[in-house]
Design a protein around this motif. Structure first.
Motif, mmCIF file in Angstrom:
data_model
loop_
_atom_site.group_PDB
_atom_site.id
_atom_site.type_symbol
_atom_site.label_atom_id
_atom_site.label_comp_id
_atom_site.label_asym_id
_atom_site.label_seq_id
_atom_site.Cartn_x
_atom_site.Cartn_y
_atom_site.Cartn_z
ATOM 1 N N ALA A 129 -8.065 21.685 -10.321
ATOM 2 C CA ALA A 129 -8.900 20.561 -10.747
ATOM 3 C C ALA A 129 -8.352 19.937 -12.030
ATOM 4 C CB ALA A 129 -10.342 21.033 -10.958
ATOM 5 N N GLY A 130 -7.898 20.787 -12.954
ATOM 6 C CA GLY A 130 -7.332 20.279 -14.200
ATOM 7 C C GLY A 130 -6.054 19.493 -13.972
ATOM 8 N N CYS A 131 -5.192 19.995 -13.084
ATOM 9 C CA CYS A 131 -3.965 19.264 -12.750
ATOM 10 C C CYS A 131 -4.279 17.895 -12.173
ATOM 11 C CB CYS A 131 -3.153 20.071 -11.727
ATOM 12 S SG CYS A 131 -2.336 21.532 -12.371
ATOM 13 N N THR A 132 -5.260 17.870 -11.279
ATOM 14 C CA THR A 132 -5.622 16.612 -10.636
ATOM 15 C C THR A 132 -6.172 15.619 -11.645
ATOM 16 O OG1 THR A 132 -6.116 17.822 -8.592
ATOM 17 C CG2 THR A 132 -7.005 15.590 -8.790
ATOM 18 N N TRP A 133 -7.067 16.083 -12.500
ATOM 19 C CA TRP A 133 -7.625 15.210 -13.533
ATOM 20 C C TRP A 133 -6.526 14.705 -14.466
ATOM 21 C CZ3 TRP A 133 -10.757 11.834 -15.167
ATOM 22 C CH2 TRP A 133 -11.014 11.629 -16.518
ATOM 23 N N ASN A 134 -5.625 15.600 -14.838
ATOM 24 C CA ASN A 134 -4.527 15.210 -15.712
ATOM 25 C C ASN A 134 -3.663 14.122 -15.067
ATOM 26 O OD1 ASN A 134 -3.217 16.401 -18.361
ATOM 27 N ND2 ASN A 134 -1.536 15.880 -16.998
ATOM 28 N N ASP A 135 -3.403 14.265 -13.770
ATOM 29 C CA ASP A 135 -2.571 13.278 -13.084
ATOM 30 C C ASP A 135 -3.290 11.943 -12.903
ATOM 31 O OD1 ASP A 135 -0.638 15.192 -12.964
ATOM 32 O OD2 ASP A 135 -0.434 15.188 -10.785
ATOM 33 N N ILE A 136 -4.606 12.006 -12.772
ATOM 34 C CA ILE A 136 -5.381 10.757 -12.703
ATOM 35 C C ILE A 136 -5.250 9.986 -14.019
ATOM 36 C CG2 ILE A 136 -7.716 9.800 -12.586
ATOM 37 C CD1 ILE A 136 -8.384 12.154 -10.666
ATOM 38 N N VAL A 137 -5.442 10.677 -15.115
ATOM 39 C CA VAL A 137 -5.381 10.038 -16.434
ATOM 40 C C VAL A 137 -3.960 9.566 -16.756
ATOM 41 C CG1 VAL A 137 -5.700 10.415 -18.909
ATOM 42 C CG2 VAL A 137 -7.350 11.361 -17.281
ATOM 43 N N ASP A 138 -2.967 10.374 -16.359
ATOM 44 C CA ASP A 138 -1.576 10.104 -16.741
ATOM 45 C C ASP A 138 -0.794 9.306 -15.698
ATOM 46 O OD1 ASP A 138 -1.736 11.292 -19.178
ATOM 47 O OD2 ASP A 138 -0.596 13.087 -18.662
ATOM 48 N N ARG A 139 -1.450 8.728 -14.717
ATOM 49 C CA ARG A 139 -0.724 8.127 -13.596
ATOM 50 C C ARG A 139 0.242 7.026 -14.037
ATOM 51 N NH1 ARG A 139 -5.994 6.520 -13.640
ATOM 52 N NH2 ARG A 139 -6.495 4.301 -13.407
ATOM 53 N N LYS A 140 -0.116 6.242 -15.044
ATOM 54 C CA LYS A 140 0.780 5.176 -15.497
ATOM 55 C C LYS A 140 1.959 5.754 -16.283
ATOM 56 C CE LYS A 140 -2.746 1.549 -15.589
ATOM 57 N NZ LYS A 140 -3.470 0.554 -16.418
ATOM 58 N N LEU A 141 1.697 6.760 -17.092
ATOM 59 C CA LEU A 141 2.774 7.423 -17.822
ATOM 60 C C LEU A 141 3.721 8.124 -16.854
ATOM 61 C CD1 LEU A 141 0.859 9.050 -20.830
ATOM 62 C CD2 LEU A 141 2.251 6.967 -20.854
ATOM 63 N N ASP A 142 3.153 8.814 -15.880
ATOM 64 C CA ASP A 142 3.980 9.539 -14.910
ATOM 65 C C ASP A 142 4.894 8.604 -14.133
ATOM 66 O OD1 ASP A 142 2.891 11.937 -15.663
ATOM 67 O OD2 ASP A 142 1.495 12.087 -13.987
ATOM 68 N N LYS A 143 4.412 7.418 -13.849
ATOM 69 C CA LYS A 143 5.210 6.453 -13.087
ATOM 70 C C LYS A 143 6.427 5.990 -13.870
ATOM 71 C CE LYS A 143 4.455 2.607 -9.920
ATOM 72 N NZ LYS A 143 3.440 1.667 -9.369
ATOM 73 N N ALA A 144 6.364 6.084 -15.193
ATOM 74 C CA ALA A 144 7.458 5.600 -16.038
ATOM 75 C C ALA A 144 8.508 6.658 -16.325
ATOM 76 C CB ALA A 144 6.882 5.084 -17.364
ATOM 77 N N VAL A 145 8.285 7.889 -15.850
ATOM 78 C CA VAL A 145 9.194 9.000 -16.142
ATOM 79 C C VAL A 145 9.785 9.517 -14.838
ATOM 80 C CG1 VAL A 145 9.368 11.330 -17.100
ATOM 81 C CG2 VAL A 145 7.929 9.627 -18.228
ATOM 82 N N ALA A 146 11.107 9.679 -14.795
ATOM 83 C CA ALA A 146 11.778 10.073 -13.550
ATOM 84 C C ALA A 146 11.247 11.391 -12.995
ATOM 85 C CB ALA A 146 13.284 10.171 -13.789
ATOM 86 N N ARG A 147 11.005 12.378 -13.873
ATOM 87 C CA ARG A 147 10.583 13.703 -13.404
ATOM 88 C C ARG A 147 9.225 13.666 -12.727
ATOM 89 N NH1 ARG A 147 7.389 17.617 -15.144
ATOM 90 N NH2 ARG A 147 6.992 16.686 -17.166
ATOM 91 N N THR A 148 8.360 12.760 -13.148
ATOM 92 C CA THR A 148 6.987 12.751 -12.640
ATOM 93 C C THR A 148 6.668 11.549 -11.763
ATOM 94 O OG1 THR A 148 6.270 11.665 -14.693
ATOM 95 C CG2 THR A 148 6.126 14.066 -14.611
ATOM 96 N N ALA A 149 7.619 10.640 -11.597
ATOM 97 C CA ALA A 149 7.347 9.403 -10.860
ATOM 98 C C ALA A 149 7.016 9.649 -9.388
ATOM 99 C CB ALA A 149 8.542 8.463 -10.965
ATOM 100 N N LEU A 150 7.470 10.771 -8.840
ATOM 101 C CA LEU A 150 7.223 11.063 -7.432
ATOM 102 C C LEU A 150 6.032 11.995 -7.217
ATOM 103 C CD1 LEU A 150 10.860 11.412 -6.063
ATOM 104 C CD2 LEU A 150 9.329 9.441 -5.986
ATOM 105 N N ARG A 151 5.226 12.200 -8.254
ATOM 106 C CA ARG A 151 3.979 12.932 -8.054
ATOM 107 C C ARG A 151 3.075 12.136 -7.106
ATOM 108 N NH1 ARG A 151 2.565 15.366 -14.080
ATOM 109 N NH2 ARG A 151 4.121 17.039 -14.003
ATOM 110 N N PRO A 152 2.141 12.792 -6.440
ATOM 111 C CA PRO A 152 1.368 12.133 -5.376
ATOM 112 C C PRO A 152 0.669 10.839 -5.786
ATOM 113 C CG PRO A 152 1.069 14.499 -5.249
ATOM 114 C CD PRO A 152 1.854 14.246 -6.505
ATOM 115 N N ILE A 153 0.089 10.777 -6.983
ATOM 116 C CA ILE A 153 -0.644 9.562 -7.361
ATOM 117 C C ILE A 153 0.299 8.415 -7.706
ATOM 118 C CG2 ILE A 153 -2.318 8.550 -8.956
ATOM 119 C CD1 ILE A 153 -3.675 11.266 -9.118
ATOM 120 N N PRO A 154 1.253 8.576 -8.644
ATOM 121 C CA PRO A 154 2.144 7.445 -8.928
ATOM 122 C C PRO A 154 3.018 7.047 -7.741
ATOM 123 C CG PRO A 154 2.879 9.411 -10.087
ATOM 124 C CD PRO A 154 1.513 9.708 -9.560
#
Length: 295
Positions: A104-129
């Protein structure tokens, strides 16, 4: 971004201060080759519809839930001997609870960080971004996981239930910490080590010096291992404008991490003594200290 809630597929050892090539800690972390955060293992063999959600909760990366679970198990061990039925019942409940609440914490974190994650190569392919899971579906998934955690929580006494519900406060705050403080790892410590309070509360329906000392000590444990982890992301963090102890402490990180671990060992040692652990407790801590120092 940074934090063990967002662990990568190859996290550094929580106790590692130097690299295998003999280079210093900071140089080793800087030289780490980053891989896309979408790399999967057994998840790739699961039904296709489930894969984004398993990745969202980091189901194939157990390090995070172990780090969430250990403080709860330690607290339970301080409160109860293994010969009591409640000891094993509480350990089983905390095992299950750690898995679903870490998810649940991972999911919430990815919801909040979705725009940041999209801008970083390592996290851009996470399910939400990556567009595999919508924000609405991710929120629903986080609610389902949280309700699963609550189903575990209600097996405990009323004081422990209230204490467990209060843990949602730091869980909610944590993803925003890196935007406002250089010490988001401290907020993660407050969040990830809540189990240090829960084990004792489940056993006695109250708190006291033992769980509070353990909680404080574990906070510094998290400061140590998550500062190591944050060095892996510090270049990207600087680019997108988020903060971390890795950026704050820089080349002094190794000394600070050693200090964090020392405080963890001292606080945990005294907590064990107050809990009535005998002389055999201290050699175990010395062995742990040697492990932390020798990596």
């Amino acid at each position: 971004m940074n934090g063990w809630i967002d662990d990568t597929n190859r996290p550094p050892s929580p106790s590692g201060l130097t690299g295998a090539d003999g280079k210093g800690f900071v140089a080793t972390m800087t030289d780490t080759i980053k891989t896309p955060d979408s790399v999967v293992s057994w998840v790739g063999r699961m039904p296709r519809a489930t894969r984004p959600y398993l990745r969202l909760m980091r189901a194939d990366r157990p390090a995070g839930f172990w780090l969430l679970m250990w403080p709860a198990w330690w607290s339970t061990a301080f409160a109860l001997p293994p010969s009591t039925p409640d000891f094993w019942r509480f350990c089983a409940l905390f095992f299950i609870g750690s898995i679903v609440m870490r998810g649940a914490g991972c999911t919430w974190n990815d919801i909040v960080d979705r725009k940041l994650d999209k801008a970083v190569a390592r996290t851009a392919l996470r399910p939400i971004p990556a567009g595999e899971v919508s924000v609405q579906k991710a929120i629903l998934f986080a609610i389902v996981l949280s309700l699963s955690g609550f189903a575990v929580l209600v097996q405990l006494n009323s004081f422990a239930i209230l204490l467990g519900v209060l843990s949602l406060i730091p869980v909610t705050i944590y993803p925003f910490a890196k935007r406002i403080t250089n010490w988001p790892q401290a907020v993660l410590g407050l969040t990830f080590n809540w189990g240090a309070l829960m084990g004792w509360a489940a056993a006695f329906g109250t708190l006291g010096p033992v769980p509070l000392l353990l909680y404080a000590g574990c906070l510094f444990w998290t400061l140590g291992y998550d500062t190591i982890y944050a060095h892996q992301d510090k270049a990207d963090d600087a680019i997108v404008g988020v903060k971390s102890t890795a950026l704050k402490l820089g080349n002094q990180s190794a000394r600070w991490i050693a200090g964090f671990y020392l405080i963890f060992l001292i606080a945990t040692g005294f907590a064990g003594s107050l809990a009535g652990f005998g002389w055999g407790w201290w050699p175990g801590l010395v062995a742990l200290a040697g492990h932390l120092a020798g990596k």
